[in-house]
Design an enzyme around this catalytic site. Structure first.
Site: not given
Length: 375
Positions: A161, A157
């Site tokens: 991002k 994650y």
């Protein structure tokens, strides 16, 4: 600049829906295309019914962020793209490649679609996770964009991002197919809370099964959570700024931390403040010291790695989650205030009241499981 149109990805999500609620109030907006993989015929009806009273055309699209041809068609005739679609997972439930595909490749696909369809403005919903924290010993209080904070975690994650944000900001100034210029920016919200938060919902439902006792997962943290309505408002202001590049040249290619006036507090204290009206309380039992918790996470990750050739063992927590939940890591919104004209729309007291009322509806749905242990 009349007659503009906007595409919102992840439009069925927690943040996406709030952005659309504010978008329909924007002057001269003619059409909103709302894109989400979860949309179904019944979802379309729900979406249309909300905005029947407005003059804005709402087009609901059920599509995959990895379908390049679909994205190109979705971007046709669009003035601004607001990209909120993402997989949020910090516990390792979802396969790494799936997260990378959606969060990174999906963003790259959308940028390319914007160039091919000559969309001049792109706003990326990033995350404070791209900045860290990298260690629970690290202390950042009221940090800013000049602090050069960058996550070193390889977890899918924060990594996806971070790389997606880099791609978005690097695309600023790209030449569009019609000869125009693409302008981009990224917003990094703090931990987002508010009505219909999936994270808060899970915490409350778990606590209901535990006689109203909230699990302690972030008692050592100091955070500045942000209300979902204020994050949505920052996206609207960014869209206004990028639509008029002559007026707001400072925004182009920039990222902004988005917080509000919610008091600095631990994640556990936030959960308690939002739910105590309904009889919830924090677990007062003994918990592991933070350093021991961190090394236990390391041990569990090692076991998971050693077992991976023969068995997929997913630890209950990992070092990234322990660090994220137990660090002093807060950021100021002064740059957004200066460049975007951002001021929180919703005060802490109002945000707390709205969220608490929504938690009350969850309690009502599950009231048979709530005991009076905390009272």
């Amino acid at each position: 600049m009349p007659g503009w149109s906007c595409l919102v990805t992840g439009a069925g999500g927690f943040l996406g829906q709030r952005i659309i609620q504010l978008l329909v109030q924007e002057k001269d907006l003619e059409e909103i295309k709302v894109l989400d993989k979860v949309f179904r015929p019944e979802t379309r009806e729900q979406f249309f019914s909300k905005y029947l009273g407005t003059s804005i055309k709402v087009t609901v699209l059920e599509g995959d962020i990895l379908d390049t041809q679909y994205l190109r068609r979705a971007c046709q005739g669009i003035s601004v793209v607001i990209h909120t679609a993402a997989i949020i997972d910090v516990t390792g439930v979802i396969p790494r490649q799936t997260i990378l595909d959606v969060n990174l490749k999906g963003t790259q696909n959308l940028l390319e679609a914007c160039i091919q369809a000559s969309v001049p403005a792109f706003i990326f919903s990033s995350s404070v996770d791209v900045a860290g924290p990298n260690s629970y010993k690290e202390i950042v209080l009221n940090g800013d964009e000049d602090g050069h904070h960058e996550s070193i975690w390889p977890d899918p994650y924060p990594y996806s991002k971070k790389m997606a944000e880099k791609a978005v900001l690097a695309a600023n100034g790209s030449t569009l197919k019609n000869g125009g210029t693409l302008y981009t920016c990224a917003l990094r919200p703090m931990y987002i809370y508010g009505e219909r938060s999936r994270f808060i919902s899970n915490i409350i439902i778990t606590a209901l099964k535990n006689k109203g006792v909230l699990g302690c997962t972030g008692k050592f943290s100091t955070a500045n959570p942000v209300y979902v309505g204020n994050v949505a408002w920052a996206h609207i202001l960014a869209a206004r700024g990028l639509r008029d590049p002559q007026k707001s040249p400072n925004i182009q290619g920039q990222f902004y931390y988005i917080s509000d006036d919610t008091p600095h507090q631990s994640y556990d204290d936030l959960n308690c403040a939002l739910s105590k009206e309904w009889g919830f309380c924090l677990d007062s039992s003994w918990s592991l010291p933070l350093p021991l918790l961190y090394w236990l996470a390391f041990f569990l990750e090692t076991v998971s790695f050693l077992l991976s050739p023969i068995y997929r063992y997913r630890p209950l927590f990992n070092r990234h989650l322990v660090t994220l939940s137990n660090s002093t890591f807060t950021f100021s919104y002064k740059k957004a205030q200066r460049d975007l004209g951002y001021e929180p729309l919703v005060s802490w007291e109002e945000a707390k009241q709205k969220t608490s009322e929504w938690i009350g509806t969850l309690v009502e749905q599950h009231k048979e499981t709530l005991d009076t242990k905390c009272q």
